[in-house]
Motif scaffolding. Structure first.
Motif, mmCIF file in Angstrom:
data_model
loop_
_atom_site.group_PDB
_atom_site.id
_atom_site.type_symbol
_atom_site.label_atom_id
_atom_site.label_comp_id
_atom_site.label_asym_id
_atom_site.label_seq_id
_atom_site.Cartn_x
_atom_site.Cartn_y
_atom_site.Cartn_z
ATOM 1 N N VAL A 79 0.844 -1.205 0.000
ATOM 2 C CA VAL A 79 0.000 0.000 0.000
ATOM 3 C C VAL A 79 0.876 1.250 0.000
ATOM 4 O O VAL A 79 0.608 2.207 -0.741
ATOM 5 N N ARG A 80 1.936 1.238 0.810
ATOM 6 C CA ARG A 80 2.848 2.396 0.842
ATOM 7 C C ARG A 80 3.584 2.561 -0.481
ATOM 8 O O ARG A 80 3.718 3.661 -0.991
ATOM 9 N N GLU A 81 4.042 1.435 -1.050
ATOM 10 C CA GLU A 81 4.844 1.514 -2.277
ATOM 11 C C GLU A 81 4.063 2.129 -3.430
ATOM 12 O O GLU A 81 4.576 2.991 -4.147
ATOM 13 N N VAL A 82 2.809 1.690 -3.634
ATOM 14 C CA VAL A 82 2.035 2.233 -4.769
ATOM 15 C C VAL A 82 1.224 3.468 -4.355
ATOM 16 O O VAL A 82 0.567 4.074 -5.192
ATOM 17 N N ARG A 83 1.267 3.855 -3.054
ATOM 18 C CA ARG A 83 0.475 4.955 -2.525
ATOM 19 C C ARG A 83 -0.981 4.817 -2.993
ATOM 20 O O ARG A 83 -1.531 5.689 -3.687
ATOM 21 N N LEU A 84 -1.580 3.683 -2.604
ATOM 22 C CA LEU A 84 -2.939 3.332 -3.005
ATOM 23 C C LEU A 84 -3.919 4.441 -2.629
ATOM 24 O O LEU A 84 -3.922 4.894 -1.487
ATOM 25 N N THR A 85 -4.744 4.884 -3.575
ATOM 26 C CA THR A 85 -5.748 5.921 -3.270
ATOM 27 C C THR A 85 -7.007 5.278 -2.686
ATOM 28 O O THR A 85 -7.219 4.072 -2.822
ATOM 29 N N ASP A 86 -7.867 6.100 -2.076
ATOM 30 C CA ASP A 86 -9.136 5.597 -1.552
ATOM 31 C C ASP A 86 -9.960 4.942 -2.662
ATOM 32 O O ASP A 86 -10.537 3.870 -2.470
ATOM 33 N N ALA A 87 -9.993 5.608 -3.822
ATOM 34 C CA ALA A 87 -10.796 5.083 -4.932
ATOM 35 C C ALA A 87 -10.247 3.728 -5.398
ATOM 36 O O ALA A 87 -11.010 2.804 -5.712
ATOM 37 N N GLU A 88 -8.928 3.614 -5.428
ATOM 38 C CA GLU A 88 -8.334 2.337 -5.850
ATOM 39 C C GLU A 88 -8.617 1.224 -4.844
ATOM 40 O O GLU A 88 -8.873 0.070 -5.219
ATOM 41 N N TRP A 89 -8.584 1.611 -3.569
ATOM 42 C CA TRP A 89 -8.913 0.613 -2.539
ATOM 43 C C TRP A 89 -10.351 0.136 -2.698
ATOM 44 O O TRP A 89 -10.633 -1.055 -2.681
ATOM 45 N N GLN A 90 -11.285 1.087 -2.920
ATOM 46 C CA GLN A 90 -12.695 0.736 -3.165
ATOM 47 C C GLN A 90 -12.823 -0.209 -4.352
ATOM 48 O O GLN A 90 -13.569 -1.183 -4.319
ATOM 49 N N GLU A 91 -12.098 0.112 -5.411
ATOM 50 C CA GLU A 91 -12.192 -0.693 -6.619
ATOM 51 C C GLU A 91 -11.667 -2.109 -6.358
ATOM 52 O O GLU A 91 -12.230 -3.092 -6.847
ATOM 53 N N ALA A 92 -10.593 -2.208 -5.587
ATOM 54 C CA ALA A 92 -10.022 -3.515 -5.264
ATOM 55 C C ALA A 92 -11.015 -4.362 -4.470
ATOM 56 O O ALA A 92 -11.190 -5.559 -4.736
ATOM 57 N N ILE A 93 -11.687 -3.727 -3.504
ATOM 58 C CA ILE A 93 -12.678 -4.463 -2.709
ATOM 59 C C ILE A 93 -13.812 -4.955 -3.618
ATOM 60 O O ILE A 93 -14.240 -6.112 -3.537
ATOM 61 N N GLY A 94 -14.258 -4.087 -4.517
ATOM 62 C CA GLY A 94 -15.313 -4.474 -5.465
ATOM 63 C C GLY A 94 -14.864 -5.623 -6.352
ATOM 64 O O GLY A 94 -15.621 -6.578 -6.599
ATOM 65 N N PHE A 95 -13.623 -5.544 -6.817
ATOM 66 C CA PHE A 95 -13.087 -6.596 -7.692
ATOM 67 C C PHE A 95 -13.035 -7.935 -6.961
ATOM 68 O O PHE A 95 -13.473 -8.964 -7.485
ATOM 69 N N LEU A 96 -12.527 -7.928 -5.721
ATOM 70 C CA LEU A 96 -12.425 -9.186 -4.970
ATOM 71 C C LEU A 96 -13.804 -9.761 -4.665
ATOM 72 O O LEU A 96 -14.010 -10.976 -4.714
ATOM 73 N N THR A 97 -14.767 -8.868 -4.372
ATOM 74 C CA THR A 97 -16.130 -9.323 -4.107
ATOM 75 C C THR A 97 -16.676 -10.042 -5.337
ATOM 76 O O THR A 97 -17.233 -11.140 -5.244
ATOM 77 N N GLU A 98 -16.457 -9.437 -6.511
ATOM 78 C CA GLU A 98 -16.959 -10.039 -7.744
ATOM 79 C C GLU A 98 -16.236 -11.351 -8.057
ATOM 80 O O GLU A 98 -16.832 -12.313 -8.553
ATOM 81 N N THR A 99 -14.940 -11.384 -7.768
ATOM 82 C CA THR A 99 -14.145 -12.587 -8.043
ATOM 83 C C THR A 99 -14.666 -13.782 -7.240
ATOM 84 O O THR A 99 -14.674 -14.916 -7.720
ATOM 85 N N GLY A 100 -15.133 -13.525 -6.020
ATOM 86 C CA GLY A 100 -15.632 -14.604 -5.172
ATOM 87 C C GLY A 100 -17.099 -14.910 -5.379
ATOM 88 O O GLY A 100 -17.648 -15.811 -4.740
ATOM 89 N N HIS A 101 -17.736 -14.167 -6.268
ATOM 90 C CA HIS A 101 -19.170 -14.346 -6.490
ATOM 91 C C HIS A 101 -19.419 -15.617 -7.296
ATOM 92 O O HIS A 101 -18.784 -15.852 -8.316
ATOM 93 N N ILE A 102 -20.329 -16.436 -6.820
ATOM 94 C CA ILE A 102 -20.606 -17.703 -7.505
ATOM 95 C C ILE A 102 -21.541 -17.462 -8.678
ATOM 96 O O ILE A 102 -22.619 -16.896 -8.532
ATOM 97 N N THR A 103 -21.098 -17.888 -9.863
ATOM 98 C CA THR A 103 -21.865 -17.648 -11.084
ATOM 99 C C THR A 103 -22.947 -18.712 -11.254
ATOM 100 O O THR A 103 -23.028 -19.663 -10.484
ATOM 101 N N ASP A 104 -23.755 -18.549 -12.317
ATOM 102 C CA ASP A 104 -24.795 -19.524 -12.627
ATOM 103 C C ASP A 104 -24.220 -20.924 -12.816
ATOM 104 O O ASP A 104 -24.852 -21.924 -12.508
ATOM 105 N N GLU A 105 -22.995 -20.984 -13.373
ATOM 106 C CA GLU A 105 -22.381 -22.302 -13.598
ATOM 107 C C GLU A 105 -21.718 -22.818 -12.323
ATOM 108 O O GLU A 105 -20.915 -23.746 -12.361
ATOM 109 N N ARG A 106 -22.036 -22.181 -11.200
ATOM 110 C CA ARG A 106 -21.538 -22.573 -9.888
ATOM 111 C C ARG A 106 -20.022 -22.571 -9.810
ATOM 112 O O ARG A 106 -19.391 -23.455 -9.261
ATOM 113 N N ARG A 107 -19.391 -21.564 -10.448
ATOM 114 C CA ARG A 107 -17.972 -21.393 -10.223
ATOM 115 C C ARG A 107 -17.709 -19.977 -9.746
ATOM 116 O O ARG A 107 -18.513 -19.072 -9.966
#
Ligand code: DHB
Ligand code: FE
Length: 268
Positions: free
Chosen positions: A21-49
């Motif tokens: 976080v210090r190295e890339v000086r992560l912004t608030d917006a980038e942190w929000q986007e990362a949380i959204g991305f991880l949430t979507e990545t773990g979301h189970i699709t219709d094909e159950r993956r």
């Protein structure tokens, strides 16, 4: 009671995360986007993956784990990522049998010997093999109940094995979800270097999960899941059309190739 190993893992992870976080000086917006991305990545699709393993694969974390856990196995054949397309209960083929079961692709004679790290033959090793067809799909991706381009056989009393398969071709990992978007947004290709999967089990031996790659494949240096190891790159040698196959099979004038892969198993 606290788990000391878990504490060690979490303390190290936290240290590395803070440094990142210090190295890339992560912004608030980038942190929000990362949380959204991880949430979507773990979301189970219709094909159950869901895509957490896929994310670990494209970050190279899966392959790092494989590598760390192989450092102890010196002269044994190197392992690589398992991937999502293994299926339990594949068809048994005899020595010299054909695992393609009608899948599209160029026939390839695959042969070798299974030994231990002292060079002694390992008879009766169970050799599971699976691969994509020439259209870049595993049988399980067709959404019907076909079984093709997969099978298993057993090494002979001299450790030897041989079978017909297909010359592997490149194919993309699934890229229609969040991980695919991440690859596209960072200019990375979803293609995997061409490969043929192996899982080899034998009594008293460590199970080997690996693949072999095709020497000369342009994707060797950009495999989307970082699975390539030089020791696993093999010569798939094109054979003269109409040439005699090792088992005298009539290929009806089709092109074919052959490859040798000797397998060394570590003790369990
Ligand atoms: C394989 C496929 C994947 O989607 C992946 O993430 C890793 C490996 C494979 O079939 O080899
Ligand atoms: Fe694969």
């Amino acid at each position: 009671t606290p788990d000391p190993r878990l504490r060690e893992i979490m303390q190290s992870l936290t240290r590395h995360l803070h440094a990142f976080v210090r190295e890339v000086r992560l912004t608030d917006a980038e942190w929000q986007e990362a949380i959204g991305f991880l949430t979507e990545t773990g979301h189970i699709t219709d094909e159950r993956r869901q895509e957490f393993i896929l994310l670990s694969d494209v970050l190279g974390a899966s392959m790092q784990t494989v590598t760390v856990n192989n450092e102890a196995y010196g002269s044994a054949t190197e392992a690589t990522v398992f991937g999502p397309f293994f299926v339990d209960g594949s068809p048994l083929v005899p020595q010299g049998g054909d695992i393609s079961f009608g899948a599209a692709g160029q026939p390839c004679w695959v042969e070798g010997v299974v030994t231990d790290t002292s060079g002694n033959p390992v008879p009766d090793a169970r050799i599971e093999v699976w691969e994509a067809d020439d259209d870049g799909f595993y049988d399980v991706q067709y959404g019907d109940d076909r079984v093709a381009a997969r099978g298993h056989l057993f090494s002979g009393s001299d450790g030897g094995y041989r079978f017909w398969a297909l010359v592997p071709r490149p194919y993309p990992i699934p890229h229609d979800g969040p991980v695919g978007r991440l690859l596209a947004a960072t200019g990375r290709s979803p293609l995997r270097a061409s490969h043929l999967h192996f899982m080899v089990t034998a009594a008293g031996m460590r199970t080997l999960v690996t693949h072999i790659f095709v020497r000369g494949d342009e994707l060797l240096s950009s495999d989307s899941v970082f699975g390539v190891r030089e020791s696993l790159v093999k010569d798939f040698v094109p054979q003269p059309v109409g040439g005699v196959t090792p088992d005298g099979r009539d290929l009806g004038g089709r092109e074919w190739s052959r490859v040798r892969f000797d397998i060394v198993l570590a003790p369990a």
